[in-house]
Design a protein around this motif. Structure first.
Motif, PDB file in Angstrom:
ATOM      1  N   GLU A  21       0.839  -1.208   0.000  1.00  0.00           N
ATOM      2  CA  GLU A  21       0.000   0.000   0.000  1.00  0.00           C
ATOM      3  C   GLU A  21       0.871   1.254   0.000  1.00  0.00           C
ATOM      4  O   GLU A  21       0.593   2.221  -0.713  1.00  0.00           O
ATOM      5  CB  GLU A  21      -0.913   0.012   1.241  1.00  0.00           C
ATOM      6  N   ALA A  22       1.925   1.233   0.793  1.00  0.00           N
ATOM      7  CA  ALA A  22       2.811   2.411   0.855  1.00  0.00           C
ATOM      8  C   ALA A  22       3.470   2.657  -0.510  1.00  0.00           C
ATOM      9  O   ALA A  22       3.630   3.806  -0.946  1.00  0.00           O
ATOM     10  CB  ALA A  22       3.868   2.212   1.943  1.00  0.00           C
ATOM     11  N   ILE A  23       3.841   1.573  -1.187  1.00  0.00           N
ATOM     12  CA  ILE A  23       4.469   1.711  -2.516  1.00  0.00           C
ATOM     13  C   ILE A  23       3.454   2.308  -3.501  1.00  0.00           C
ATOM     14  O   ILE A  23       3.754   3.255  -4.237  1.00  0.00           O
ATOM     15  CB  ILE A  23       4.967   0.331  -3.017  1.00  0.00           C
ATOM     16  N   ALA A  24       2.245   1.757  -3.491  1.00  0.00           N
ATOM     17  CA  ALA A  24       1.215   2.247  -4.423  1.00  0.00           C
ATOM     18  C   ALA A  24       0.928   3.724  -4.165  1.00  0.00           C
ATOM     19  O   ALA A  24       0.808   4.520  -5.108  1.00  0.00           O
ATOM     20  CB  ALA A  24      -0.049   1.416  -4.292  1.00  0.00           C
ATOM     21  N   GLU A  25       0.860   4.100  -2.884  1.00  0.00           N
ATOM     22  CA  GLU A  25       0.611   5.524  -2.546  1.00  0.00           C
ATOM     23  C   GLU A  25       1.734   6.395  -3.056  1.00  0.00           C
ATOM     24  O   GLU A  25       1.516   7.465  -3.613  1.00  0.00           O
ATOM     25  CB  GLU A  25       0.536   5.700  -1.020  1.00  0.00           C
ATOM     26  N   LYS A  26       2.971   5.938  -2.857  1.00  0.00           N
ATOM     27  CA  LYS A  26       4.116   6.737  -3.305  1.00  0.00           C
ATOM     28  C   LYS A  26       4.119   6.914  -4.815  1.00  0.00           C
ATOM     29  O   LYS A  26       4.289   8.019  -5.331  1.00  0.00           O
ATOM     30  CB  LYS A  26       5.435   6.091  -2.866  1.00  0.00           C
TER      31      LYS A  26
END
Ligand code: PMP
Ligand code: GLN
Length: 383
Positions: free
Chosen positions: A71-76
């Motif tokens: 999720e953090a990767i997708a947000e970034k």
């Protein structure tokens, strides 16, 4: 009796990064060869790692990666490049970018397929293509600008072209692709079945105000692309060997079929620590270009006093230099002599060419503390 084994990679020796780092260690040289920082990772990341090693799940992570990290990767990626990748189906955490690249190649390349690469080329691509029975088709970046020759690339495309691999910001040359390059790439692959593999491990290191042009920014390119980045580069933890790949669901489905049997899953506490850190300090990655630009400028200023001739550096943490005013030795001989006689290890750039092209250029890594750079300069001034 040991069975006789015919090599599957008969032309491949030990990677230049291992060769030069071993030579540097053996001669106690300052190691500006293999690309890794000699400063600490952010304290907040180490704190999170210690926390998760002590308190969190020490067993297998989910195959595609810890959900919180995906999720953090997708947000970034969405924040920086405007494309939304679904964490469940379009993001996979890998054991370094090397594994992500090899897995993407393994998922796509069949015997007889052709894969276009740009030379000088990062050394893991060709062996991964060949191990899968593919054929490496190399387009040489034009020396000394290292710009792609799009006319030539066009002539290299054939019905067997399965994939094009690009790397921006580029190791070893420090060039970054422009929007014209992206347009040229887009024109080339339009209406074809060609898959793109974008090695963007230096995505947070582009200088002089240049924006990193991720393939994720371009819908017509992103729809056919695997995009790879490495936490090792972004957070000064190359030894953690953790990275990720994003791609449209159909491509990612195939990627995961290979990934699950190559590594299955990745070190769990690192994933949780990185997820926390990305959420708590998102600005860390955003300030990396300025951080490395200062190092680049400092290193270039010091190098002006030497006999090396610096080539432009628009991204990455590598600086190329020509040594024609010093010697007419091959770059391999010169790099060895620099290490053994002068105590500064560098990478000979011919190692990145399939045919060993030698323009008498060596690569310095400037991801170093000022004290390391100063000590190196003292030695370089004697050459
Ligand atoms: N691609 C390029 C261009 C690199 O310079 C490197 C080295 N870090 C990699 C891939 C591999 O990255 P990792 O260490 O995450 O496997
Ligand atoms: N990518 C690093 C470099 O270019 C080295 C990584 C490795 O040693 N495999 O120096």
């Amino acid at each position: 009796m040991t069975p006789q084994l015919e090599s599957r990679l008969p032309h491949v020796g030990t990677t230049i990064f291992t060769v030069m780092s071993q030579l540097a260690n053996a001669h106690r040289a300052i190691n500006l060869s293999q690309g890794f920082p000699d400063f600490s990772p952010p304290a907040g990341l180490i704190e999170r790692m210690v926390h998760h090693v002590q308190h969190s799940n020490q067993q297998y992570a989910p195959m595609a990666g810890a959900p919180i990290l995906r999720e953090a990767i997708a947000e970034k990626v969405e924040r920086l490049y405007g494309r939304s990748y679904h964490p469940d189906t379009e993001v996979t955490v890998t054991a370094g970018a090397t594994q992500a690249l090899t897995t993407a190649i393994t998922a796509c390349v069949r015997p007889g397929d052709e894969v276009i690469v740009f030379a000088p080329v990062y050394d893991s691509y060709a062996p991964a293509i060949e191990l899968n029975g593919g054929k490496v088709i190399s387009s040489t970046l034009q020396f000394p600008s290292y710009q792609p020759n799009w006319q030539e690339v066009r002539t290299l495309i054939s019905p067997r072209t399965r994939m094009i691999i690009l790397n921006t910001p580029h190791n070893p040359t420090g060039t970054v692709w422009s929007s014209d390059d992206m347009q040229a790439l887009s024109d080339l692959v339009k209406d074809t079945n060609i898959i793109l593999l974008a090695d963007e491990v230096y995505e947070h290191m582009s200088f002089d105000g240049a924006k990193h042009l991720s393939l994720a920014r371009y819908p017509d390119l992103a729809e056919r692309a695997f995009v790879v980045s490495s936490f090792g580069k972004t957070y000064h933890v190359t030894g953690w060997k953790i990275a990720y790949c994003v791609a449209p669901a159909e491509l990612m489905k195939e990627f995961r079929k290979s990934h699950q049997f190559i590594t299955f899953c990745i070190h769990h506490p690192s994933q949780l620590a990185l997820a926390d850190f990305m959420r708590h300090e998102p600005e860390f990655a955003d300030t990396l270009s300025a951080f490395y630009q200062e190092k680049r400028d400092g290193f270039r200023a010091l190098m002006k006093e030497t006999k090396f001739e610096l080539l432009p550096c628009a991204g990455t943490y590598f600086q190329l230099a020509r040594y024609t005013q010093i010697s007419d030795e091959s770059d391999q001989d010169f790099a060895r002599r620099m290490t053994m006689q002068y105590g500064v290890a560098v990478i000979p750039v011919s190692a990145f060419y399939p045919e060993g092209d030698d323009h008498h250029v060596v690569r310095f890594c400037f991801a170093k503390n000022q004290s390391t750079m100063d000590a190196a300069l003292e030695r370089l001034l004697k050459i």
